[in-house]
Enzyme design. Sequence first.
Site, PDB file in Angstrom:
ATOM      1  N   ASP A  51       0.849  -1.197   0.000  1.00  0.00           N
ATOM      2  CA  ASP A  51       0.000   0.000   0.000  1.00  0.00           C
ATOM      3  C   ASP A  51       0.885   1.247   0.000  1.00  0.00           C
ATOM      4  O   ASP A  51       1.575   1.519   0.981  1.00  0.00           O
ATOM      5  CB  ASP A  51      -0.894  -0.019   1.239  1.00  0.00           C
ATOM      6  N   ASP A  52       0.908   1.986  -1.095  1.00  0.00           N
ATOM      7  CA  ASP A  52       1.685   3.229  -1.227  1.00  0.00           C
ATOM      8  C   ASP A  52       3.190   2.994  -1.377  1.00  0.00           C
ATOM      9  O   ASP A  52       3.994   3.819  -0.952  1.00  0.00           O
ATOM     10  CB  ASP A  52       1.475   4.159  -0.017  1.00  0.00           C
ATOM     11  N   CYS A  80      -5.544   4.817  -3.814  1.00  0.00           N
ATOM     12  CA  CYS A  80      -5.768   3.437  -3.391  1.00  0.00           C
ATOM     13  C   CYS A  80      -6.982   2.783  -4.044  1.00  0.00           C
ATOM     14  O   CYS A  80      -6.865   1.781  -4.754  1.00  0.00           O
ATOM     15  CB  CYS A  80      -5.911   3.374  -1.872  1.00  0.00           C
ATOM     16  N   ASP A 315      -0.316  -0.587  -4.977  1.00  0.00           N
ATOM     17  CA  ASP A 315      -1.489   0.036  -5.589  1.00  0.00           C
ATOM     18  C   ASP A 315      -1.176   1.399  -6.195  1.00  0.00           C
ATOM     19  O   ASP A 315      -1.815   1.830  -7.155  1.00  0.00           O
ATOM     20  CB  ASP A 315      -2.650   0.137  -4.596  1.00  0.00           C
ATOM     21  N   ASN A 316      -0.223   2.127  -5.625  1.00  0.00           N
ATOM     22  CA  ASN A 316       0.175   3.429  -6.181  1.00  0.00           C
ATOM     23  C   ASN A 316       1.514   3.814  -5.585  1.00  0.00           C
ATOM     24  O   ASN A 316       2.019   3.163  -4.664  1.00  0.00           O
ATOM     25  CB  ASN A 316      -0.868   4.513  -5.887  1.00  0.00           C
TER      26      ASN A 316
END
Length: 500
Positions: A51-52, A80, A315-316
């Site tokens: 995540d991130d 997200c 996700d990003n």
Amino acid sequence: MALFVFNSASKMVSSPLVILRFILICVTLLCNSLAEAKMNPTPNIVLILTDDLDVSIGGMHLPTLLAISSLMQFVASPLCCPSRASILTGKYPHNHHVVNNTLEGNCSSTAWQKTQEPETFSAFLQKHGTYQTFFAGKYLNEYGSKKAGGVEHVPPGWDHWFALERNSRYYNYTLSVNGRAQRHGQNYSEDYLTDVLANISIDFLENKSNRRPFFMMVSTPAPHSPWTAAPQYESSFPNIKAPRDPNFNIHGKDKHWLIRQAKTPMTNSSVEFLDNAYRKRWRTLLSVDDLVEKVVRKLEVRGELSNTYIIFTSDNGYHTGQFSLPMDKRQLYEFDIRVPLLISNNIHYRSKLLIANVDLGPTILDIAGYNVNETQMDGMSFLPIMTGKGNSSTWRSDVLVEYEGEGSSISDPACPLLGPGVSECFPDCVCEDSYNNTYACVRTVSQAANLQYCEFDDNESCSGQSCRTPGVYDSLFRFDPQLMFSSLVPHRNKRRQTLK
């Protein structure tokens, strides 16, 4: 020879350890297990989603003895929920209609559940009838909302479901365990989420059926805020700071107005804040290292590693001080839209392709033997290219990046002078988002071009001389967000209106 895929177009990633240990573990154990494993004609698949986790800031160090293949992976949206929806459905945001992290933005809404969840790759895997499917961790930011069925809702496609209610946390959270709430507190040995996910994953591998292949998706909270490290890692990396790359603490004078409003130079307190956050992010990733190691070693012990695709991604991306924006994502620049992609299996691949995360779903279905043409996915399977059965010269050179900005209809009490329309205004009232931070981009990478063309859906435009002259930073400039909006209601751009 194992395949390892990563973003070689960038020299850096947020944590070298999580990537390096993933590679070393896979290489060592895969080579040991090749001779022992009985090859199942249908491979297993493990997807580890962080995540991130960016790929453009930090340092990636890989042993020269490894065979390294390279792919460039871009996210369909640098936030997200829209990005995760693209991974699950293989669609761009303009087709799955998840535009932000709110229920109103279709994040895990009842509309999403009705129209898109039946079209996810997991639903197709289950419908195909061969795979055992397992999910553990963060699903979508609004999953578990009472307005959308609560944690009792289990999306189609999952035989084993251990999903986090709402957004990433490390302690004091609720899991949906096959539709029943399981509450966790703040005892490290029992509740630290990354470790809990590792243990749940190992339990699944130990107790699943050996007669059917499996798909396992593990979605960690790290390195998302609040950046809570496990106790044994709380003092790690004491001297590390956010990378001072060429765009660090530099005014984006020729950028969108949201970038130009950032204070340059950043205050000492802002720099200290982002350096501290950067260290904490790395510390949370050490537990992801542990999770990856446990999963890989369990697969090796069971003789299943050589017949398992392991995919590691995010996700990003994320930024820490680029263009004087303290920290967040949501922007259209490389640090927010490029993410790591590593894949291990008994194949060898040496070409460069432009991959989007909408390609993950089609590729997973292709690995599973499902006919991707029977879906409505926007992405493409890159499995034929990796296995030498396809022609890389026919691969596309363009992908889309889309985002619809979020703002507040009221002023932030901590930044009353800004007025409504903006959001994520911290530290020092530097805003990371706004209603009209809404854009659509075409990212192009080919032998002839490496560029990105974007259009913003806002009222800011140039005329005459202003179109030919770059902006000049004015330290006395005070922006008024209210001048940038036609109304102070959630922005509904023309692109979305045409899709309804």
